[in-house]
Design a protein around this motif. Structure first.
Motif, PDB file in Angstrom:
ATOM      1  N   ILE A 154       8.905  -5.053   7.760  1.00  0.00           N
ATOM      2  CA  ILE A 154      10.273  -4.752   7.316  1.00  0.00           C
ATOM      3  C   ILE A 154      10.689  -5.707   6.205  1.00  0.00           C
ATOM      4  O   ILE A 154      11.265  -5.291   5.188  1.00  0.00           O
ATOM      5  N   LEU A 155      10.370  -6.976   6.366  1.00  0.00           N
ATOM      6  CA  LEU A 155      10.736  -7.958   5.344  1.00  0.00           C
ATOM      7  C   LEU A 155       9.971  -7.710   4.043  1.00  0.00           C
ATOM      8  O   LEU A 155      10.520  -7.851   2.946  1.00  0.00           O
ATOM      9  N   GLN A 156       8.687  -7.320   4.161  1.00  0.00           N
ATOM     10  CA  GLN A 156       7.925  -7.014   2.949  1.00  0.00           C
ATOM     11  C   GLN A 156       8.434  -5.744   2.280  1.00  0.00           C
ATOM     12  O   GLN A 156       8.467  -5.648   1.046  1.00  0.00           O
ATOM     13  N   ASN A 186      15.498   4.428   2.679  1.00  0.00           N
ATOM     14  CA  ASN A 186      15.566   5.210   3.917  1.00  0.00           C
ATOM     15  C   ASN A 186      14.616   4.659   4.971  1.00  0.00           C
ATOM     16  O   ASN A 186      14.965   4.561   6.155  1.00  0.00           O
ATOM     17  N   LEU A 187      13.404   4.311   4.557  1.00  0.00           N
ATOM     18  CA  LEU A 187      12.442   3.762   5.507  1.00  0.00           C
ATOM     19  C   LEU A 187      12.883   2.389   6.001  1.00  0.00           C
ATOM     20  O   LEU A 187      12.737   2.060   7.189  1.00  0.00           O
ATOM     21  N   LEU A 188      13.443   1.588   5.105  1.00  0.00           N
ATOM     22  CA  LEU A 188      13.936   0.269   5.496  1.00  0.00           C
ATOM     23  C   LEU A 188      15.059   0.398   6.511  1.00  0.00           C
ATOM     24  O   LEU A 188      15.091  -0.323   7.527  1.00  0.00           O
ATOM     25  N   MET A 206       1.644   2.735   8.101  1.00  0.00           N
ATOM     26  CA  MET A 206       3.091   2.870   8.310  1.00  0.00           C
ATOM     27  C   MET A 206       3.569   2.088   9.523  1.00  0.00           C
ATOM     28  O   MET A 206       4.724   1.663   9.570  1.00  0.00           O
ATOM     29  N   ASP A 207       2.707   1.901  10.503  1.00  0.00           N
ATOM     30  CA  ASP A 207       3.114   1.140  11.683  1.00  0.00           C
ATOM     31  C   ASP A 207       3.413  -0.313  11.336  1.00  0.00           C
ATOM     32  O   ASP A 207       4.280  -0.939  11.949  1.00  0.00           O
ATOM     33  N   PHE A 208       2.688  -0.859  10.349  1.00  0.00           N
ATOM     34  CA  PHE A 208       2.965  -2.239   9.936  1.00  0.00           C
ATOM     35  C   PHE A 208       4.403  -2.384   9.451  1.00  0.00           C
ATOM     36  O   PHE A 208       5.060  -3.409   9.684  1.00  0.00           O
ATOM     37  N   ILE A 262       0.827  -1.196   0.000  1.00  0.00           N
ATOM     38  CA  ILE A 262       0.000   0.000   0.000  1.00  0.00           C
ATOM     39  C   ILE A 262       0.865   1.251   0.000  1.00  0.00           C
ATOM     40  O   ILE A 262       0.540   2.258  -0.606  1.00  0.00           O
ATOM     41  N   VAL A 263       2.012   1.163   0.650  1.00  0.00           N
ATOM     42  CA  VAL A 263       2.805   2.361   0.848  1.00  0.00           C
ATOM     43  C   VAL A 263       3.756   2.581  -0.320  1.00  0.00           C
ATOM     44  O   VAL A 263       4.432   1.677  -0.748  1.00  0.00           O
TER      45      VAL A 263
END
Length: 651
Positions: free
Chosen positions: A46-48, A125-127, A37-39, A7-8
């Protein structure tokens, strides 16, 4: 694959984070399957996110046309073929600006590459942030996913700085709209790239190559980043880091080479028989963009479309799965006919399709399976053929029949390049052909696309040795063991059939198309003997270089054409030539010529379409107008003068 349904989407360019939502006013039910985003802070998220970033950074580009536009157009190796949809990227004409002049719906926008890479950086960056913050003790999170995040970010920035020079440097996720950015210097960007690759190297395991990013992949790209930073385009500022960079390259390369031996036969690299087949798992392969027979998982590889010459519009020929769907975007330049030792080097004959079977016979003379098309890549001064194009004149020795369509590189004793450029036909670079597709008009390709292999690692080390010798450390001959390792693999071996040929078009057995093999245009044979005009032989050849003062004749030809002198410039030319012989068509060339500041010289000498227009400012791309129009300074849109100050010189 869940990564295709994430989704993100993090987009640096728009500064927005897009999330799906459900308004309670519309439907008074609680939606429990939405992922916010919490997911992405959980281990599963994180893995996805890591999986999705593989797709964004490695796979998605190869479903588009901008990779060849930015890497294979406007160079010495290739130019525009029979379709000029993206000719502006090759020709450096007045339409090549911050907004590219659109020719048709296939023309790639100036911002296509920029956008893709910055979205990848946003994902990375998010990862990095989420994997760092995670309280998990699992190596899959704290080492692998985190290491992948650093690698993705460095990989994207290496592409950006190589293409554009100074670029905005963003190392944290966006949590709100951001519109104020400036360009960081190449020095700052390279520091970030090298720091990130080092972290990836320290964190990543060394398993599951080439499908997954490994320690060896990080080492290969770290060596590449050092080499790029030490190259001529950065000479105005790299003196403080150059010596250490060059010294660091050799142990990294040696480490990778020790675990990724060259495959014995160069042809094995292109012996594609089916998705996920043996040639996609060779030890030489360090990292690949992964595609499979299930196009709903990793997307599709469409690069097979762009390299093939038209064959299906010739009398008694028709389009078929094994001949591919020829969009004919990239034409092989004469430079590639001249840079190989056509008698002793097997790589040309294993990289280019020079014969096709007739597959739509008409009349009583020809039948399906006869030799229908031949490209004779002979040498200058050859008087055997009267014209560059001969119909029903040249005789095929195996059948005694004439060949309907023969194209000759050097007809009638000609000694200058370009005879075949009067027609849209050319021998196709066949490294991406895909006969496993589900139909002859199918655009979706299934084969992996290699991003890094150890043959390049050898050549990175060789170039570092050449640059070290220039700096007074070691000798130029120190490069020869690395160069010769690649060249020796390219030799014909005792007992080898030099006319034998294979490319991925022969993978019809893996196709569900149901095509009758009687109409296959793929032919398991090349034009080696017709081109070289020598008796059949199975003797071994020798390509090892022993004397740097007298290089192989093909290299001396290029050096003379370019007007090069001096040991360093000659050796740099040798390594660039060797990179062509080994890596042509593998999406690396433009950056090699840009970083060494040899682009203009080589394009003027070997790319007849681009030669009139190429200038020094083309060593970098234009900063896309979409970026300049979208950013602000002190809360206001940039003035024309402020936009120009963020633009590269010459645009």
């Amino acid at each position: 694959m869940k990564s295709l349904q994430l989704i993100v989407k993090i987009s640096f360019l728009s500064g927005l984070i897009f999330m799906s939502s459900c308004k309670k006013e519309f439907l008074n039910e609680e939606l429990t399957t939405a992922r916010d985003m919490d997911f992405l802070k959980t281990d599963a998220g994180i893995l996805q996110l890591a999986t999705g970033t593989y797709y964004q950074v490695f796979n998605l580009p190869f479903s588009t046309e901008w990779p060849y536009c930015t890497q294979n157009y406007g160079v010495d190796e290739f130019m525009v073929g029979g379709d000029g949809s993206n000719g502006v990227w090759n020709n450096y004409d007045v339409g090549f600006r911050s907004i590219v002049t659109i020719n048709n719906a296939n023309t790639q926008f100036a911002n296509a590459q920029w956008d893709n890479l910055y979205i990848g950086i946003g994902d990375a960056n998010l990862l990095i942030e989420n994997a760092t913050a995670s309280t998990s003790g699992a190596d899959a999170i704290k080492k692998t996913a985190l290491g992948e995040g650093y690698f993705f970010r460095a990989y994207c920035y290496l592409r950006l700085v190589s293409q554009y020079g100074a670029v905005p440097l963003k190392t944290t996720p966006s949590t709100a709209v951001e519109k104020e950015f400036t360009r960081a210097s190449p020095e700052e960007v390279y520091k970030q790239i090298i720091d990130d690759f080092k972290k990836a190297y320290d964190l990543l395991p060394n398993t599951n190559a080439p499908a997954k990013i490994t320690k060896d992949a990080a080492a290969h790209y770290l060596a590449k980043a050092y080499l790029f930073r030490a190259s001529e385009i950065n000479d105005s500022w790299n003196s403080a880091t150059k010596a250490a960079d060059l010294a660091a390259i050799i142990p990294l390369c040696d480490e990778v080479i020790s675990r990724h031996p060259l495959t014995t036969n160069f042809a094995n690299l292109w012996n594609y028989t089916a998705p996920d087949g043996p040639n996609e798992r060779l030890p030489e392969l360090i990292l690949s963009a992964q595609f499979t027979a299930d196009v709903s998982t990793n997307g599709t590889n469409q690069q097979h479309l762009y390299w093939a010459s038209r064959y299906d519009d010739i009398p008694q020929m028709q389009r078929d799965v094994t001949g591919d769907r020829p969009f004919s975007r990239l034409r092989t330049n004469y430079y590639l006919y001249r840079v190989y030792d056509q008698v002793n080097d097997s790589r040309f004959w294993k990289s280019f399709r020079t014969k096709s079977r007739l597959n739509k016979s008409a009349g009583n003379y020809y039948v399906n399976g006869d030799l229908g098309i031949i490209y004779i890549i002979n040498q200058p001064g050859d008087n055997r053929f009267s014209n560059f194009k001969l119909n029903d004149v040249v005789v095929y020795s195996k059948t005694g029949k004439t060949i309907p369509n023969a194209y000759i590189a050097f007809p009638a004793g000609r000694t200058t390049n370009g005879a075949m450029e009067a027609d849209v036909r050319f021998p196709s670079c066949s490294k991406h052909m895909d006969g496993s597709r589900i139909g002859f008009n199918e655009t979706r390709g299934l084969r992996d696309l290699n991003l890094a292999r150890s043959a390049e690692t050898y050549l990175i080390a060789a170039e570092a040795k050449i640059r070290l010798a220039k700096a007074g450390t070691g000798a130029y001959t120190d490069a020869l063991p690395y160069i010769n390792a690649v060249r020796v693999r390219a030799q014909f071996v005792t007992g080898e059939d030099r006319a034998a040929y294979y490319d991925g078009g022969g993978a019809l057995g893996a196709s569900t198309s149901g095509q009758n093999p009687d109409i296959n245009s793929f032919m398991a044979e090349n034009s080696y003997y017709e081109s070289n005009n020598i008796p059949v032989t199975t003797a071994a050849t020798n390509l090892a270089i022993t004397d740097i003062n007298t290089l192989p004749a093909s290299d001396e030809y290029v050096i003379a054409t370019l007007g090069i002198s001096g040991t360093y410039d000659r050796m740099l030319a040798l390594i660039l030539n060797e990179r062509s012989r080994e890596l042509c068509g593998e999406y690396k060339r433009w950056e090699d010529l840009s970083r060494t500041k040899t682009l203009v010289q080589r394009v003027k000498a070997f790319n007849s379409q681009a030669a009139p227009n190429v200038r020094e400012h083309h060593l970098l791309r234009a900063i896309p107008q979409t970026y300049l129009d979208g950013i602000q300074l002190n809360g206001k849109a940039l003035t024309p003068e402020e936009k120009q100050s963020q633009q590269n010189a010459g645009y």
